[in-house]
Design a protein around this motif. Structure first.
Motif, PDB file in Angstrom:
ATOM      1  N   ARG A  55       6.955  77.468   5.865  1.00  0.00           N
ATOM      2  CA  ARG A  55       7.047  77.036   4.475  1.00  0.00           C
ATOM      3  C   ARG A  55       8.467  77.204   3.966  1.00  0.00           C
ATOM      4  N   GLU A  56       8.971  76.139   3.360  1.00  0.00           N
ATOM      5  CA  GLU A  56      10.274  76.173   2.712  1.00  0.00           C
ATOM      6  C   GLU A  56      10.199  77.100   1.505  1.00  0.00           C
ATOM      7  N   ARG A  57      11.326  77.713   1.167  1.00  0.00           N
ATOM      8  CA  ARG A  57      11.427  78.557  -0.038  1.00  0.00           C
ATOM      9  C   ARG A  57      12.455  77.944  -0.975  1.00  0.00           C
ATOM     10  N   LEU A  58      12.294  78.194  -2.257  1.00  0.00           N
ATOM     11  CA  LEU A  58      13.231  77.657  -3.248  1.00  0.00           C
ATOM     12  C   LEU A  58      14.650  78.166  -3.050  1.00  0.00           C
ATOM     13  N   ASP A  59      14.781  79.391  -2.578  1.00  0.00           N
ATOM     14  CA  ASP A  59      16.112  80.000  -2.468  1.00  0.00           C
ATOM     15  C   ASP A  59      16.802  79.727  -1.126  1.00  0.00           C
ATOM     16  N   MET A  60      16.260  78.825  -0.341  1.00  0.00           N
ATOM     17  CA  MET A  60      16.867  78.528   0.960  1.00  0.00           C
ATOM     18  C   MET A  60      18.158  77.733   0.801  1.00  0.00           C
ATOM     19  N   THR A  61      19.100  78.047   1.659  1.00  0.00           N
ATOM     20  CA  THR A  61      20.329  77.252   1.734  1.00  0.00           C
ATOM     21  C   THR A  61      20.040  76.047   2.638  1.00  0.00           C
TER      22      THR A  61
ATOM     23  N   PRO B 219       6.252  72.249   1.765  1.00  0.00           N
ATOM     24  CA  PRO B 219       7.185  72.396   0.639  1.00  0.00           C
ATOM     25  C   PRO B 219       7.090  73.799   0.056  1.00  0.00           C
ATOM     26  N   PRO B 220       8.052  74.181  -0.771  1.00  0.00           N
ATOM     27  CA  PRO B 220       7.932  75.491  -1.429  1.00  0.00           C
ATOM     28  C   PRO B 220       6.601  75.564  -2.173  1.00  0.00           C
ATOM     29  N   TRP B 221       5.979  76.732  -2.185  1.00  0.00           N
ATOM     30  CA  TRP B 221       4.671  76.891  -2.817  1.00  0.00           C
ATOM     31  C   TRP B 221       4.702  76.443  -4.281  1.00  0.00           C
ATOM     32  N   GLU B 222       5.809  76.669  -4.951  1.00  0.00           N
ATOM     33  CA  GLU B 222       5.913  76.300  -6.361  1.00  0.00           C
ATOM     34  C   GLU B 222       5.765  74.795  -6.568  1.00  0.00           C
TER      35      GLU B 222
ATOM     36  N   ALA C 233       1.522  74.207  -9.859  1.00  0.00           N
ATOM     37  CA  ALA C 233       2.709  73.421  -9.519  1.00  0.00           C
ATOM     38  C   ALA C 233       3.172  72.534 -10.671  1.00  0.00           C
ATOM     39  N   VAL C 234       2.256  71.919 -11.401  1.00  0.00           N
ATOM     40  CA  VAL C 234       2.648  71.063 -12.527  1.00  0.00           C
ATOM     41  C   VAL C 234       3.280  71.907 -13.628  1.00  0.00           C
ATOM     42  N   ASP C 235       2.718  73.090 -13.886  1.00  0.00           N
ATOM     43  CA  ASP C 235       3.316  73.993 -14.890  1.00  0.00           C
ATOM     44  C   ASP C 235       4.735  74.381 -14.477  1.00  0.00           C
ATOM     45  N   PHE C 236       4.916  74.677 -13.203  1.00  0.00           N
ATOM     46  CA  PHE C 236       6.242  75.013 -12.698  1.00  0.00           C
ATOM     47  C   PHE C 236       7.202  73.846 -12.922  1.00  0.00           C
ATOM     48  N   ALA C 237       6.784  72.633 -12.552  1.00  0.00           N
ATOM     49  CA  ALA C 237       7.640  71.456 -12.718  1.00  0.00           C
ATOM     50  C   ALA C 237       7.976  71.232 -14.194  1.00  0.00           C
ATOM     51  N   ASN C 238       7.017  71.460 -15.085  1.00  0.00           N
ATOM     52  CA  ASN C 238       7.287  71.327 -16.519  1.00  0.00           C
ATOM     53  C   ASN C 238       8.328  72.340 -16.987  1.00  0.00           C
ATOM     54  N   ARG C 239       8.273  73.561 -16.460  1.00  0.00           N
ATOM     55  CA  ARG C 239       9.281  74.573 -16.814  1.00  0.00           C
ATOM     56  C   ARG C 239      10.662  74.159 -16.301  1.00  0.00           C
ATOM     57  N   VAL C 240      10.712  73.605 -15.098  1.00  0.00           N
ATOM     58  CA  VAL C 240      11.991  73.140 -14.543  1.00  0.00           C
ATOM     59  C   VAL C 240      12.545  72.014 -15.401  1.00  0.00           C
TER      60      VAL C 240
ATOM     61  N   ALA D 105      19.495  71.588 -10.813  1.00  0.00           N
ATOM     62  CA  ALA D 105      18.117  71.653 -10.323  1.00  0.00           C
ATOM     63  C   ALA D 105      17.789  72.979  -9.636  1.00  0.00           C
ATOM     64  N   LYS D 106      18.601  73.386  -8.690  1.00  0.00           N
ATOM     65  CA  LYS D 106      18.326  74.621  -7.936  1.00  0.00           C
ATOM     66  C   LYS D 106      18.279  75.830  -8.873  1.00  0.00           C
ATOM     67  N   GLU D 107      19.256  75.897  -9.760  1.00  0.00           N
ATOM     68  CA  GLU D 107      19.334  76.998 -10.733  1.00  0.00           C
ATOM     69  C   GLU D 107      18.073  77.029 -11.611  1.00  0.00           C
ATOM     70  N   CYS D 108      17.631  75.865 -12.093  1.00  0.00           N
ATOM     71  CA  CYS D 108      16.443  75.807 -12.944  1.00  0.00           C
ATOM     72  C   CYS D 108      15.166  76.112 -12.153  1.00  0.00           C
ATOM     73  N   GLU D 109      15.109  75.701 -10.893  1.00  0.00           N
ATOM     74  CA  GLU D 109      13.950  76.020 -10.056  1.00  0.00           C
ATOM     75  C   GLU D 109      13.816  77.523  -9.879  1.00  0.00           C
ATOM     76  N   ILE D 110      14.901  78.170  -9.555  1.00  0.00           N
ATOM     77  CA  ILE D 110      14.860  79.621  -9.327  1.00  0.00           C
ATOM     78  C   ILE D 110      14.514  80.340 -10.632  1.00  0.00           C
ATOM     79  N   ALA D 111      15.138  79.937 -11.748  1.00  0.00           N
ATOM     80  CA  ALA D 111      14.827  80.564 -13.036  1.00  0.00           C
ATOM     81  C   ALA D 111      13.370  80.337 -13.413  1.00  0.00           C
ATOM     82  N   SER D 112      12.856  79.143 -13.173  1.00  0.00           N
ATOM     83  CA  SER D 112      11.469  78.818 -13.542  1.00  0.00           C
ATOM     84  C   SER D 112      10.453  79.524 -12.657  1.00  0.00           C
ATOM     85  N   SER D 113      10.847  79.865 -11.445  1.00  0.00           N
ATOM     86  CA  SER D 113       9.912  80.551 -10.546  1.00  0.00           C
ATOM     87  C   SER D 113       9.711  82.014 -10.942  1.00  0.00           C
ATOM     88  N   LYS D 114      10.594  82.549 -11.751  1.00  0.00           N
ATOM     89  CA  LYS D 114      10.501  83.958 -12.159  1.00  0.00           C
ATOM     90  C   LYS D 114       9.664  84.160 -13.412  1.00  0.00           C
ATOM     91  N   LYS D 115       9.207  83.056 -13.992  1.00  0.00           N
ATOM     92  CA  LYS D 115       8.422  83.157 -15.236  1.00  0.00           C
ATOM     93  C   LYS D 115       6.968  83.270 -14.958  1.00  0.00           C
TER      94      LYS D 115
END
Length: 178
Positions: free
Chosen positions: A46-52, A106-109, A117-124, A168-178
């Protein structure tokens, strides 16, 4: 003598009986309590959001190697420079099916199997709008494997696309912490 006979009866009973493993409570991992998944999907990487990009390349290398073993690259073509003819649709389908267990999820989020997942995308999307992206919306295509977002709107606004990709990456990581 009675004690020895009784001990022998217990010993024989213990050796002859089938024991069941004790029931142990376990913690569920993301995805285990959501929509049912196949056994092969549970074993897939599984991919993670914080992967390079390098991390993702390493994660997907076994999948790409598997495809190459069937004479197909990740785009469904003959590997570059191999001099082989383009694979048939049947050959590509066979390779994709055989290698599916190695294809990273894909990343679980963002996974459609994740009920949040939809809530996460809305936060992003809200985070991106807060950063000045004017045209961005949640993208949840039926039959897709991810819930994501689309930049640019109907006119492909270049400023929204550029800002969206930048944040995008910055907002994904920030949104995953909520």
């Amino acid at each position: 003598m009675k004690k020895a006979t009784l001990a022998l009866v217990f010993l024989v009973a213990a050796c002859g009986s089938q024991t069941t493993p004790p029931q142990v409570a376990s913690l569920s991992t993301p995805g285990s309590s959501a929509a049912p998944t196949s056994a092969s999907q549970e074993q897939r990487p599984r991919e993670r959001l914080d992967m390079t990009p390098e991390d993702y390349e390493a994660l997907s290398a076994p999948y790409e190697q598997c495809l190459l073993g069937y004479g197909v690259d990740k785009k469904g073509r003959a590997p570059g420079g191999s001099g082989k003819p383009e694979p048939s649709k049947e050959e590509v389908d066979k390779a994709l099916k055989a290698c599916e267990s190695k294809l990273p999820l894909p990343p679980w989020e963002k996974d459609v199997n994740n009920p949040e997942a939809v809530d996460f995308a809305n936060r992003v999307v809200q985070c991106l709008r807060d950063k000045g992206v004017r045209y961005v919306e949640v993208h949840n295509e039926p039959g897709g494997d991810t819930v994501s977002y689309a930049f640019g709107g109907p006119n492909n606004d270049s400023a929204s696309i550029t800002l969206g990709l930048e944040h995008a990456k910055e907002c994904e990581i920030a949104s995953s912490k909520k």
